[in-house]
Design a protein around this motif. Structure first.
Motif, mmCIF file in Angstrom:
data_model
loop_
_atom_site.group_PDB
_atom_site.id
_atom_site.type_symbol
_atom_site.label_atom_id
_atom_site.label_comp_id
_atom_site.label_asym_id
_atom_site.label_seq_id
_atom_site.Cartn_x
_atom_site.Cartn_y
_atom_site.Cartn_z
ATOM 1 N N THR A 110 0.838 -1.207 0.000
ATOM 2 C CA THR A 110 0.000 0.000 0.000
ATOM 3 C C THR A 110 0.866 1.248 0.000
ATOM 4 O O THR A 110 0.647 2.174 -0.786
ATOM 5 C CB THR A 110 -0.932 0.009 1.223
ATOM 6 O OG1 THR A 110 -1.859 -1.074 1.126
ATOM 7 C CG2 THR A 110 -1.707 1.317 1.311
ATOM 8 N N LEU A 111 1.857 1.278 0.872
ATOM 9 C CA LEU A 111 2.730 2.452 0.979
ATOM 10 C C LEU A 111 3.590 2.620 -0.270
ATOM 11 O O LEU A 111 3.829 3.743 -0.725
ATOM 12 C CB LEU A 111 3.611 2.325 2.222
ATOM 13 C CG LEU A 111 2.862 2.424 3.554
ATOM 14 C CD1 LEU A 111 3.726 1.945 4.705
ATOM 15 C CD2 LEU A 111 2.397 3.857 3.799
ATOM 16 N N THR A 112 4.049 1.494 -0.837
ATOM 17 C CA THR A 112 4.829 1.570 -2.073
ATOM 18 C C THR A 112 4.003 2.158 -3.208
ATOM 19 O O THR A 112 4.458 3.059 -3.924
ATOM 20 C CB THR A 112 5.336 0.169 -2.479
ATOM 21 O OG1 THR A 112 6.118 -0.382 -1.421
ATOM 22 C CG2 THR A 112 6.185 0.241 -3.735
ATOM 23 N N GLY A 113 2.777 1.643 -3.387
ATOM 24 C CA GLY A 113 1.906 2.154 -4.445
ATOM 25 C C GLY A 113 1.526 3.599 -4.222
ATOM 26 O O GLY A 113 1.553 4.418 -5.153
ATOM 27 N N ALA A 114 1.177 3.953 -2.970
ATOM 28 C CA ALA A 114 0.781 5.330 -2.662
ATOM 29 C C ALA A 114 1.936 6.300 -2.903
ATOM 30 O O ALA A 114 1.746 7.396 -3.451
ATOM 31 C CB ALA A 114 0.305 5.421 -1.214
ATOM 32 N N GLU A 115 3.160 5.900 -2.521
ATOM 33 C CA GLU A 115 4.312 6.782 -2.715
ATOM 34 C C GLU A 115 4.627 6.964 -4.200
ATOM 35 O O GLU A 115 5.037 8.047 -4.634
ATOM 36 C CB GLU A 115 5.528 6.222 -1.975
ATOM 37 C CG GLU A 115 6.702 7.181 -1.965
ATOM 38 C CD GLU A 115 7.724 6.840 -0.904
ATOM 39 O OE1 GLU A 115 8.906 7.187 -1.102
ATOM 40 O OE2 GLU A 115 7.349 6.248 0.129
ATOM 41 N N THR A 116 4.426 5.920 -4.979
ATOM 42 C CA THR A 116 4.659 6.014 -6.423
ATOM 43 C C THR A 116 3.768 7.086 -7.041
ATOM 44 O O THR A 116 4.235 7.944 -7.799
ATOM 45 C CB THR A 116 4.370 4.654 -7.094
ATOM 46 O OG1 THR A 116 5.217 3.660 -6.536
ATOM 47 C CG2 THR A 116 4.620 4.729 -8.585
ATOM 48 N N PHE A 117 2.477 7.057 -6.701
ATOM 49 C CA PHE A 117 1.556 8.044 -7.263
ATOM 50 C C PHE A 117 1.760 9.426 -6.647
ATOM 51 O O PHE A 117 1.544 10.446 -7.312
ATOM 52 C CB PHE A 117 0.108 7.577 -7.057
ATOM 53 C CG PHE A 117 -0.290 6.457 -7.966
ATOM 54 C CD1 PHE A 117 -0.512 6.692 -9.319
ATOM 55 C CD2 PHE A 117 -0.418 5.162 -7.500
ATOM 56 C CE1 PHE A 117 -0.864 5.659 -10.187
ATOM 57 C CE2 PHE A 117 -0.763 4.123 -8.342
ATOM 58 C CZ PHE A 117 -0.988 4.371 -9.688
ATOM 59 N N LEU A 118 2.173 9.473 -5.372
ATOM 60 C CA LEU A 118 2.413 10.771 -4.741
ATOM 61 C C LEU A 118 3.581 11.487 -5.416
ATOM 62 O O LEU A 118 3.540 12.709 -5.608
ATOM 63 C CB LEU A 118 2.703 10.591 -3.249
ATOM 64 C CG LEU A 118 2.885 11.891 -2.463
ATOM 65 C CD1 LEU A 118 1.573 12.661 -2.379
ATOM 66 C CD2 LEU A 118 3.413 11.622 -1.056
ATOM 67 N N LEU A 119 4.617 10.745 -5.782
ATOM 68 C CA LEU A 119 5.757 11.364 -6.466
ATOM 69 C C LEU A 119 5.347 11.953 -7.815
ATOM 70 O O LEU A 119 5.871 12.984 -8.236
ATOM 71 C CB LEU A 119 6.877 10.334 -6.642
ATOM 72 C CG LEU A 119 7.622 9.927 -5.368
ATOM 73 C CD1 LEU A 119 8.558 8.759 -5.632
ATOM 74 C CD2 LEU A 119 8.398 11.104 -4.798
ATOM 75 N N SER A 120 4.397 11.301 -8.493
ATOM 76 C CA SER A 120 3.909 11.860 -9.763
ATOM 77 C C SER A 120 3.055 13.103 -9.507
ATOM 78 O O SER A 120 3.114 14.065 -10.283
ATOM 79 C CB SER A 120 3.106 10.800 -10.533
ATOM 80 O OG SER A 120 1.972 10.393 -9.807
ATOM 81 N N ALA A 121 2.272 13.115 -8.426
ATOM 82 C CA ALA A 121 1.493 14.310 -8.078
ATOM 83 C C ALA A 121 2.413 15.471 -7.728
ATOM 84 O O ALA A 121 2.135 16.629 -8.072
ATOM 85 C CB ALA A 121 0.562 13.997 -6.899
ATOM 86 N N MET A 122 3.529 15.169 -7.077
ATOM 87 C CA MET A 122 4.503 16.212 -6.748
ATOM 88 C C MET A 122 5.163 16.775 -8.004
ATOM 89 O O MET A 122 5.489 17.964 -8.074
ATOM 90 C CB MET A 122 5.549 15.650 -5.790
ATOM 91 C CG MET A 122 5.004 15.350 -4.394
ATOM 92 S SD MET A 122 6.074 14.273 -3.409
ATOM 93 C CE MET A 122 7.485 15.328 -3.173
#
Length: 323
Positions: A110-122
């Motif tokens: 969950t954290l890996t997937g969430a961080e992946t998309f958060l980096l794209s949002a950033m």
């Protein structure tokens, strides 16, 4: 009667998995685990400090620092895996129950997937700040930021729930020794006695999508930023643009490089020991580096930290005088 109870107990214990640990039985294991514990404390302190600063300091209540969710994810990330390993090293009990393994894997994925998309949002946030400065307050208002962050967490949870439920449904009839220091999907799949070739393909495609979509967003954002900075006549404007993006680019390269190596390269290209070292890098080292690279070297953050420290010292002096 005693024999039956003992047999039943052994069968129960045999359902548990065995984690080999990060350093195994190496000569300097104690020293290496001590260093790991120090890194763990550094990651907790750095990320917790950043989260507290963003919450307390009004000047940091901007979209850029709203994405301090990265620190929250890193804080949870390292807390899901490292404490179990360190406790196992101290107590000598390296077993983990199937339910505990499933819970650990779910949070990790969950954290890996969430961080992946958060980096794209950033990355999109950087694009809006540099390429669309006049529209930035509209493009990145509070509601948009909340939707982006909520979407990142939701997609990460879907990924974690889907992959964990499938992996934990496999029968495990080979050795139950996991060649890792936590319940990682690739290491756990090697223990299954069923044919998982179809699932490997599905997981590979899933990982490609999970990495491909954010990679396209990040690449497109920085391509547009580079195109704009190339047209800038002022060297100072170029310097500010690169300073705004450099930290995020470093974090992206660290995270995506390790994720691509672990989940997208065929298993024939790397060994279990190499996988463990790469996992240790983005599970232990990256949460330590991210606060330093991304935020604590930022002038706004260091200024906020300095003002908070000075306020604390001033308050302490006043209390001493009154006493």
């Amino acid at each position: 009667m005693y024999s039956e109870n003992r047999t039943s107990q052994n069968q129960t214990l045999n359902t548990d998995f065995m984690l080999v640990g990060l350093f195994g039985e190496t000569k300097h294991a104690l020293l290496l685990y001590t260093v790991t514990f120090i890194f763990f404390l550094m990651a907790l302190a750095g990320n917790a400090l950043l989260i507290i600063l963003v919450c307390l300091e009004p000047r940091l209540h901007t979209p850029m620092y709203f994405f301090s969710q990265l620190s929250l994810m890193d804080l949870m990330y390292i807390s899901v895996t490292v404490p179990k390993m360190l406790v196992g090293q101290v107590t000598g009990d390296h077993t983990i129950s199937p339910s505990g393994c499933g819970i650990q894997m779910f949070f990790y994925l969950t954290l890996t997937g969430a961080e992946t998309f958060l980096l794209s949002a950033m990355a999109y946030d950087r694009y809006a700040a540099i390429c669309r400065p006049l529209h930035y307050p509209l493009l990145m208002n509070q509601r948009v930021c909340e939707c982006l962050v909520s979407g990142c967490w939701f997609l990460g949870m879907v990924d974690g729930l889907l992959l964990t439920s499938i992996i934990m449904s496999f029968p495990f009839c080979h050795s139950r020794k996991i060649l890792s220091f936590f319940c990682e999907a690739p290491a756990l799949m090697k223990l299954s006695c069923s044919d998982i070739s179809l699932y490997k393909m599905v997981m590979y495609l899933c990982c490609v999508l999970m990495l491909l979509i954010p990679t396209v967003v990040i690449s497109s954002s920085y391509a547009l930023i580079l195109h704009l900075t190339h047209r800038m006549s002022s060297s100072e404007s170029r310097r500010k643009a690169f300073a705004t993006c450099s930290s995020h680019v470093i974090v992206v390269l660290l995270f995506f490089g390790a994720a691509i190596y672990t989940y997208m390269l065929p298993s024939s290209y790397h060994t279990a020991e190499q996988d463990m070292m790469v996992s240790a890098f983005y599970t232990i080292i990256t949460p330590v580096l991210n606060p330093l690279i991304y935020s604590l070297r930022n002038k706004d953050v260091t200024g906020a930290l300095r003002s908070r420290v000075q306020s604390g010292l001033s308050l302490r002096k006043v209390v001493k005088k009154k006493a």
